[in-house]
Design an enzyme around this catalytic site. Structure first.
Site, mmCIF file in Angstrom:
data_model
loop_
_atom_site.group_PDB
_atom_site.id
_atom_site.type_symbol
_atom_site.label_atom_id
_atom_site.label_comp_id
_atom_site.label_asym_id
_atom_site.label_seq_id
_atom_site.Cartn_x
_atom_site.Cartn_y
_atom_site.Cartn_z
ATOM 1 N N SER A 143 -6.779 4.582 -20.586
ATOM 2 C CA SER A 143 -5.499 5.131 -20.149
ATOM 3 C C SER A 143 -5.048 6.200 -21.127
ATOM 4 O O SER A 143 -5.310 6.107 -22.331
ATOM 5 C CB SER A 143 -4.432 4.033 -20.081
ATOM 6 O OG SER A 143 -3.145 4.591 -19.861
ATOM 7 N N TYR A 156 0.095 -2.779 -23.827
ATOM 8 C CA TYR A 156 -0.874 -2.215 -22.880
ATOM 9 C C TYR A 156 -1.671 -1.104 -23.549
ATOM 10 O O TYR A 156 -2.911 -1.058 -23.454
ATOM 11 C CB TYR A 156 -0.137 -1.683 -21.654
ATOM 12 C CG TYR A 156 -0.995 -0.882 -20.700
ATOM 13 C CD1 TYR A 156 -1.912 -1.511 -19.868
ATOM 14 C CD2 TYR A 156 -0.885 0.505 -20.625
ATOM 15 C CE1 TYR A 156 -2.703 -0.782 -18.982
ATOM 16 C CE2 TYR A 156 -1.664 1.242 -19.748
ATOM 17 C CZ TYR A 156 -2.570 0.604 -18.937
ATOM 18 O OH TYR A 156 -3.347 1.323 -18.067
#
Length: 288
Positions: A143, A156
């Site tokens: 990501s 995350y």
């Protein structure tokens, strides 16, 4: 679109993709099938894969959080479908929102168990097959959040930064076996990732954290469903890059929002590196 010759060349190669019930996993499976590749699509709930089966994919119930012995058995079962797997796409994962302090140890572990440890254990289950064949490609979905620090996404982001780190290392460790590895860093694509049905939020709310809470509020209630990235286009770009022969880059930054963000980030880091050169260097023992 692939040519007839390319389709014929691709038809013997096999993609194994985790997390295909929705989002990038589903679109990657569709893009690979459309390019003539064979696909083994997986999800924890196999019923969610019916549409992909109708397009020609084989399906397999697969949970990356399974114990290593179970993952080994599932990898062998997957390999037996076509006798080989050529591309392992580690896509399964979820987002956990909230300030870092608000996450309990259990919530942190759950995030890492799926996004990182599950990815490592799944890869380890397939590596003997890749090493024996002297070929294979690992496609690890990270990501853009892994770089730069985003309030509300610290846990995350940390799990995805760990994915970047192991992917980079695999690219070097596994090169002698003919195995390639790349980490994909998508920006904001219009998938289900930010929707409440997929994302999770830290249960322990702490007063304050106006920035982190504001980001969570915006992303979950206004931004979800309005992300700029088209996952169909993004998936096709991933398939196009990873199926090229030769050396892969360590990273693929993906998205019209992600590219300028990381371009700015790296330019700023280089400027900081130069600004601290005097203190960063000159720390070795003085030679007698």
């Amino acid at each position: 679109m692939s040519t007839t010759l390319e389709m014929a060349q691709n038809c013997s190669l096999v993609f194994f993709i985790t997390g295909c019930s929705s989002g990038f996993g589903r679109e990657l499976a569709i893009a690979a099938l459309a390019s003539g590749f064979r696909v083994i699509a997986t999800a924890r709930t196999i019923e969610t894969l019916k549409a992909l089966e109708d397009l020609g994919a084989k399906s397999l119930s697969f949970d990356v959080n399974s114990p290593p012995d179970t993952l080994n058995e599932l990898a062998n079962k997957a390999i037996a479908i076509y006798g080989q797997v050529d591309y392992l796409v580690n896509n399964a994962g979820f987002t956990s929102g909230g300030a870092i302090e608000e996450h309990s140890p259990t919530e942190v572990l759950e995030q890492f168990n799926t996004n990182f440890f599950g990815l490592v254990n799944t890869t380890n289950a397939f590596l003997p097959h890749f090493r024996a064949r002297g070929t294979g490609t690992l496609v690890n979905i990270g990501s853009v959040a892994s770089t730069g620090g985003q309030p509300s996404a610290g846990i995350y982001a940390a799990s995805k930064a760990a994915v970047d780190a192991v992917s980079d290392t695999w690219a070097k460790e596994l090169a002698e076996y003919g195995i390639r590895s790349i980490s994909v860093q998508p920006g904001n694509f219009r998938t289900e990732v930010l929707k409440p049905t997929n994302g999770r939020f830290a249960a322990n709310k702490v007063d304050g954290y106006a920035m982190a809470h504001g980001v969570v509020e915006f992303l979950s209630k206004q931004y979800a469903g309005n992300e700029p990235g088209d996952p169909v286009k993004g998936a096709q770009n991933i398939i196009t890059l990873v199926t090229k022969n030769g050396k892969l880059p360590l990273r693929l930054v993906l998205g019209d929002d992600a590219f300028p963000k990381l371009e700015t980030f790296y330019k700023e880091r280089l400027a900081e590196l130069e600004a601290t050169r005097e203190l960063s260097t000159g720390t070795s023992f003085t030679q007698a």
